[in-house]
Scaffold this motif. Structure first.
Motif, PDB file in Angstrom:
ATOM      1  N   VAL A  93       0.516  -0.963   0.014  1.00 61.64           N
ATOM      2  CA  VAL A  93      -0.260   0.192   0.147  1.00 61.64           C
ATOM      3  C   VAL A  93       0.966   1.580   0.136  1.00 61.64           C
ATOM      4  N   THR A  94       0.313   2.511  -0.345  1.00 63.68           N
ATOM      5  CA  THR A  94       0.996   3.484  -0.571  1.00 63.68           C
ATOM      6  C   THR A  94       0.054   4.420   0.349  1.00 63.68           C
ATOM      7  N   VAL A  95       0.716   5.627   0.257  1.00 62.61           N
ATOM      8  CA  VAL A  95       0.297   7.105   1.010  1.00 62.61           C
ATOM      9  C   VAL A  95      -0.561   6.760  -0.156  1.00 62.61           C
ATOM     10  N   GLY A  96      -2.003   7.631  -0.120  1.00 65.87           N
ATOM     11  CA  GLY A  96      -2.790   8.468  -1.171  1.00 65.87           C
ATOM     12  C   GLY A  96      -3.729   7.336  -1.848  1.00 65.87           C
ATOM     13  N   GLY A  97      -2.927   6.551  -1.864  1.00 65.61           N
ATOM     14  CA  GLY A  97      -3.474   4.851  -2.167  1.00 65.61           C
ATOM     15  C   GLY A  97      -4.698   3.927  -1.385  1.00 65.61           C
ATOM     16  N   PRO A  98      -5.067   3.198  -2.920  1.00 70.31           N
ATOM     17  CA  PRO A  98      -5.838   2.532  -2.308  1.00 70.31           C
ATOM     18  C   PRO A  98      -5.792   1.462  -0.609  1.00 70.31           C
ATOM     19  N   ALA A  99      -6.765   1.647  -0.004  1.00 68.60           N
ATOM     20  CA  ALA A  99      -6.370  -0.006   1.330  1.00 68.60           C
ATOM     21  C   ALA A  99      -5.854  -1.000   0.743  1.00 68.60           C
ATOM     22  N   ASP A 100      -5.648  -2.734   1.437  1.00 66.30           N
ATOM     23  CA  ASP A 100      -5.481  -3.245   0.549  1.00 66.30           C
ATOM     24  C   ASP A 100      -6.342  -4.293   1.484  1.00 66.30           C
ATOM     25  N   VAL A 101      -7.119  -5.593   1.378  1.00 66.03           N
ATOM     26  CA  VAL A 101      -8.439  -6.310   2.148  1.00 66.03           C
ATOM     27  C   VAL A 101      -7.176  -7.614   2.357  1.00 66.03           C
ATOM     28  N   HIS A 102      -7.442  -8.025   3.484  1.00 64.88           N
ATOM     29  CA  HIS A 102      -6.991  -9.589   3.382  1.00 64.88           C
ATOM     30  C   HIS A 102      -8.064 -10.373   4.366  1.00 64.88           C
ATOM     31  N   GLU A 103      -8.570 -10.810   3.494  1.00 67.26           N
ATOM     32  CA  GLU A 103      -9.943 -11.666   3.765  1.00 67.26           C
ATOM     33  C   GLU A 103      -9.803 -13.265   4.530  1.00 67.26           C
ATOM     34  N   LEU A 104      -9.797 -13.059   5.691  1.00 70.02           N
ATOM     35  CA  LEU A 104      -9.841 -14.444   6.833  1.00 70.02           C
ATOM     36  C   LEU A 104     -11.201 -14.697   6.735  1.00 70.02           C
ATOM     37  N   THR A 105     -11.187 -15.768   7.585  1.00 71.80           N
ATOM     38  CA  THR A 105     -13.119 -16.713   7.617  1.00 71.80           C
ATOM     39  C   THR A 105     -13.555 -15.653   9.058  1.00 71.80           C
ATOM     40  N   ASP A 106     -12.748 -15.515   9.871  1.00 72.68           N
ATOM     41  CA  ASP A 106     -12.893 -15.376  10.831  1.00 72.68           C
ATOM     42  C   ASP A 106     -13.222 -13.593  11.237  1.00 72.68           C
ATOM     43  N   LEU A 107     -11.788 -13.000   9.913  1.00 72.96           N
ATOM     44  CA  LEU A 107     -12.182 -11.762  10.488  1.00 72.96           C
ATOM     45  C   LEU A 107     -10.907 -11.480   8.442  1.00 72.96           C
ATOM     46  N   MET A 108     -11.621  -9.783   9.031  1.00 73.62           N
ATOM     47  CA  MET A 108     -11.397  -9.343   7.730  1.00 73.62           C
ATOM     48  C   MET A 108     -10.097  -8.321   8.342  1.00 73.62           C
ATOM     49  N   ILE A 109      -8.897  -7.857   7.485  1.00 77.40           N
ATOM     50  CA  ILE A 109      -7.079  -6.602   7.840  1.00 77.40           C
ATOM     51  C   ILE A 109      -7.637  -6.259   6.463  1.00 77.40           C
ATOM     52  N   THR A 110      -8.029  -4.680   7.067  1.00 73.71           N
ATOM     53  CA  THR A 110      -8.007  -4.510   5.870  1.00 73.71           C
ATOM     54  C   THR A 110      -6.538  -3.251   6.093  1.00 73.71           C
ATOM     55  N   LYS A 111      -5.863  -2.984   5.769  1.00 71.53           N
ATOM     56  CA  LYS A 111      -3.981  -2.696   5.937  1.00 71.53           C
ATOM     57  C   LYS A 111      -4.428  -0.742   4.646  1.00 71.53           C
ATOM     58  N   ILE A 112      -3.567   0.048   5.973  1.00 71.40           N
ATOM     59  CA  ILE A 112      -4.008   1.736   4.742  1.00 71.40           C
ATOM     60  C   ILE A 112      -2.813   1.947   5.127  1.00 71.40           C
ATOM     61  N   ALA A 113      -2.256   3.001   4.436  1.00 67.72           N
ATOM     62  CA  ALA A 113      -0.545   3.431   4.436  1.00 67.72           C
ATOM     63  C   ALA A 113      -1.643   5.343   4.740  1.00 67.72           C
ATOM     64  N   VAL A 114      -0.661   5.969   5.716  1.00 70.36           N
ATOM     65  CA  VAL A 114      -0.790   6.837   5.971  1.00 70.36           C
ATOM     66  C   VAL A 114       0.194   8.322   6.524  1.00 70.36           C
ATOM     67  N   GLY A 115       0.341   9.276   6.610  1.00 65.37           N
ATOM     68  CA  GLY A 115       1.338  10.016   6.909  1.00 65.37           C
ATOM     69  C   GLY A 115       3.135  10.006   5.877  1.00 65.37           C
ATOM     70  N   PRO A 116       3.571  11.091   6.484  1.00 66.17           N
ATOM     71  CA  PRO A 116       4.544  11.280   5.890  1.00 66.17           C
ATOM     72  C   PRO A 116       6.275  10.338   5.921  1.00 66.17           C
ATOM     73  N   MET A 117       5.844   9.270   7.149  1.00 63.36           N
ATOM     74  CA  MET A 117       6.383   8.631   7.256  1.00 63.36           C
ATOM     75  C   MET A 117       6.163   7.033   6.650  1.00 63.36           C
ATOM     76  N   ASN A 118       4.804   6.937   6.395  1.00 64.29           N
ATOM     77  CA  ASN A 118       4.653   6.180   5.172  1.00 64.29           C
ATOM     78  C   ASN A 118       4.119   4.871   6.286  1.00 64.29           C
ATOM     79  N   ASN A 119       3.833   5.450   7.609  1.00 63.21           N
ATOM     80  CA  ASN A 119       2.993   4.535   8.222  1.00 63.21           C
ATOM     81  C   ASN A 119       2.094   3.211   8.019  1.00 63.21           C
ATOM     82  N   ASN A 120       2.080   2.388   9.047  1.00 57.02           N
ATOM     83  CA  ASN A 120       0.919   1.275   8.246  1.00 57.02           C
ATOM     84  C   ASN A 120      -0.310   1.548   9.265  1.00 57.02           C
ATOM     85  N   ALA A 121      -1.913   1.467   8.527  1.00 57.97           N
ATOM     86  CA  ALA A 121      -2.548   1.108   9.747  1.00 57.97           C
ATOM     87  C   ALA A 121      -3.305   0.220   9.730  1.00 57.97           C
TER      88      ALA A 121
END
Length: 218
Positions: free
Chosen positions: A7-35
């Motif tokens: 993922v890149t800052v300003g770009g779309p999130a990426d979603v990891h779909e598991l059986t019981d859990l959905m994990i959405t990864k998104i990059a934010v901020g000037p230090m390219n942090n992952n949330a």
């Protein structure tokens, strides 16, 4: 689409779909942090890992369902720039490692110790206290009953090495020991690693390089 974790800052999130859990990864901020936004598929309850920056983007990703909780992996400022705004908007309960909570300028509702369980809906995450990058960094382990484990490592483990210990040999020795014993020593090679910055990896990709990390001291 297949999850890549790229993922890149300003770009779309990426979603990891598991059986019981959905994990959405998104990059934010000037230090390219992952949330990371975790959503229990049975209850739709959500948990955010690191309200790092850009509250507007994070709240847009969270959506109208809100979040029940937000976990801050450690006290460094690039991991909590949006925390106050996100908590105000969602009234989420805050979690952080006991030894780092005083360094986070938003009150911590739940002080986390090694081995504690943090729940999102019916999903359980296990906290692992990793000392060296900061005194109270925590990683979160999801031991997926339908597949391999997943671990959110904050700034303690990345592709290519452990987190920065600023050439302090004692801090490095502590961090590499904790990462080896609590992460590599308890989880299989298939474990997916979600770091605080940059791309994901697996423990199997990194495990052969542990002797090299020891030798170089970072």
């Amino acid at each position: 689409m297949t999850y890549s974790g790229e993922v890149t800052v300003g770009g779309p999130a990426d979603v990891h779909e598991l059986t019981d859990l959905m994990i959405t990864k998104i990059a934010v901020g000037p230090m390219n942090n992952n949330a990371y936004l975790l959503r229990c598929r049975a209850t739709d309850e959500q948990l955010l890992i690191d309200a790092a920056n850009d509250a507007e983007t994070l709240l847009g990703t969270i959506g109208d369902d809100g979040i029940a909780s937000v976990v801050t992996t450690h006290q460094h400022g690039d991991h909590w720039q949006a925390l106050a705004e996100v908590v105000t908007a969602t009234r989420a309960r805050t979690y952080a490692g006991r030894e780092d909570a005083d360094g986070i300028p938003v009150p911590t509702d739940v002080l986390v110790d090694d081995g504690d369980t943090i729940r999102v809906g019916q999903v359980e995450l296990t906290a692992r206290h990793l000392v060296g990058h900061t005194p109270g960094s925590i990683a979160l382990v999801y031991d997926d009953p339908h597949g391999h484990p997943h671990v959110f490592t904050g700034d303690c483990l990345f592709p290519g090495g452990v987190g920065n210990t600023w050439k302090d040999p004692e801090a490095f020795a502590s961090l590499i020991r904790d990462v080896e014993t609590k992460i590599f020593g308890t989880l299989p090679d298939e474990t997916w690693v979600y770091p605080g910055h940059g791309n994901d990896t697996t423990l199997g990709a990194e495990r052969p390089h542990l002797p090299e990390w020891h030798a170089r001291g970072w």
